[in-house]
Design a protein around this motif. Structure first.
Motif: not given
Ligand code: BDR
Ligand code: CA
Length: 329
Positions: A86-88, A244-246, A9-20, A43-48
């Protein structure tokens, strides 16, 4: 001894608290092989997101998994982050030390295309669907090769979390979500829509966190560090004790079909106006279109937490004797 077949699987995500948390779960599963992580702005810019994915990989001792940067903005609309939730640092203001390196010569969409064309690979999308939309436009063949597409996003009977009717991942890039559902429809595929109807039921409470720490202090403390901000946010805005952790539910469902149930239906995504980002589920068949989605509407939180705790804490389920008392049903 029979060995479990590993699903790539490839996980496409925006970590992100619940992504983590979702990444932690996927990386703990022997039946899942994470071929790579692709990051999208959300949740945050790509670099984050890129930096946070590496922090999770370090925590899991899996810096061998490659991470790819993807889309830096939605297809058409302006980018709206969820850093307020998700915080700074997009990781609950844990401000964990950076992991240097891990640069990849290719981008997220290149990697997705290459992996999917090999066959036998699925995608679990935990953020806005921009990377997948770019893939579907560039290479419908690769998109069509995906064994399964699971998307945390949308909502059917439950209300939205960005507007009365829209969930963040689809609201943040509605054009991408619309394009992906239409591409699935054209190719006769069904997206597994793990939306707010089911993910809202997965609430990580302070008691569960405490239990986690007692069972495995290293993992429990990491989870506490990244979720504290999220717990405060939920108290402030939703007046609930717990968060809530989606995203982890999408991973759990990928590995265990019994985790959620629902209905097959044609789904379209609204791209503008007051309903922007709404997942319109044609459960009654008004449009006379073939189903392009499996819309999940029911889940079992206890079954989820048994899996989540068991895997990330590396414990047999019979050792998790307090879960039944602690999980909010
Ligand atoms: C989704 O939006 C994000 O904030 C979460 O990571 C999750 O993917 C929930 O609406
Ligand atoms: Ca996410």
């Amino acid at each position: 001894m029979q060995r479990t077949k590993r699903r790539r699987v490839v996980i496409d995500c925006d970590p992100g608290i619940d992504d983590s948390l979702a990444l932690m779960l996927a990386l703990s599963m022997e039946e899942v092989e994470v071929a790579g992580i692709t990051v999208v702005c959300g949740n945050g810019p790509v670099e984050l997101g890129f930096s946070n994915a590496k922090k999770v990989l370090r925590q899991m001792g899996r810096l061998d998994v490659p991470v790819f940067r993807g889309a830096e903005h939605p297809l058409k609309r302006e980018y709206v982050s969820a850093l307020d939730t998700h915080g700074r640092d997009a990781l609950g203001e844990s401000f964990l030390p950076e992991v240097p390196g891990g640069e990849q010569p290719e981008g997220a969409v290149d990697f997705l295309e290459k992996e999917l064309l090999k066959g036998g690979c699925s995608v679990i999308a935990l953020g806005p669907l921009t990377n997948l939309a770019l893939l579907a436009e560039r290479s419908p063949q690769a998109f069509g090769c995906a064994e399964e597409l699971v998307s945390m996003g949308g909502n059917f009977r439950s209300h939205g979390n960005c507007s009365p009717v829209a969930e963040y991942n689809y609201w943040a890039d509605p054009d991408a979500a619309a394009l992906v559902y239409e591409a699935a429809s054209r190719l006769g595929k069904k997206i597994h829509m793990v939306g707010l109807d089911v993910t809202r039921r997965i609430v990580l409470t302070p008691d569960l966190l405490e239990y986690m720490k007692r069972l495995n202090s290293k993992t429990g403390e990491f989870v506490q560090a990244i979720t504290k901000f999220y717990l405060d946010f939920h108290w402030e805005w939703e007046h609930i004790i717990g968060c809530v952790v989606n995203d982890p539910l999408a991973v759990a469902y990928f590995a265990d079909r019994g985790m959620c149930s629902g209905l097959e239906a044609y789904v379209a995504i609204e791209t503008g106006g007051i309903a922007m980002g709404q997942s319109v589920v044609d459960a009654a068949g008004f449009y006379r279109r073939e189903a392009n989605a499996v819309v999940l509407t029911e889940t079992d939180p206890l079954r989820f937490f048994r899996m989540f705790f068991g895997r990330i804490l590396k414990l047999e389920e019979k050792k998790l004797d307090l879960l039944e008392d602690l999980v909010r049903q």
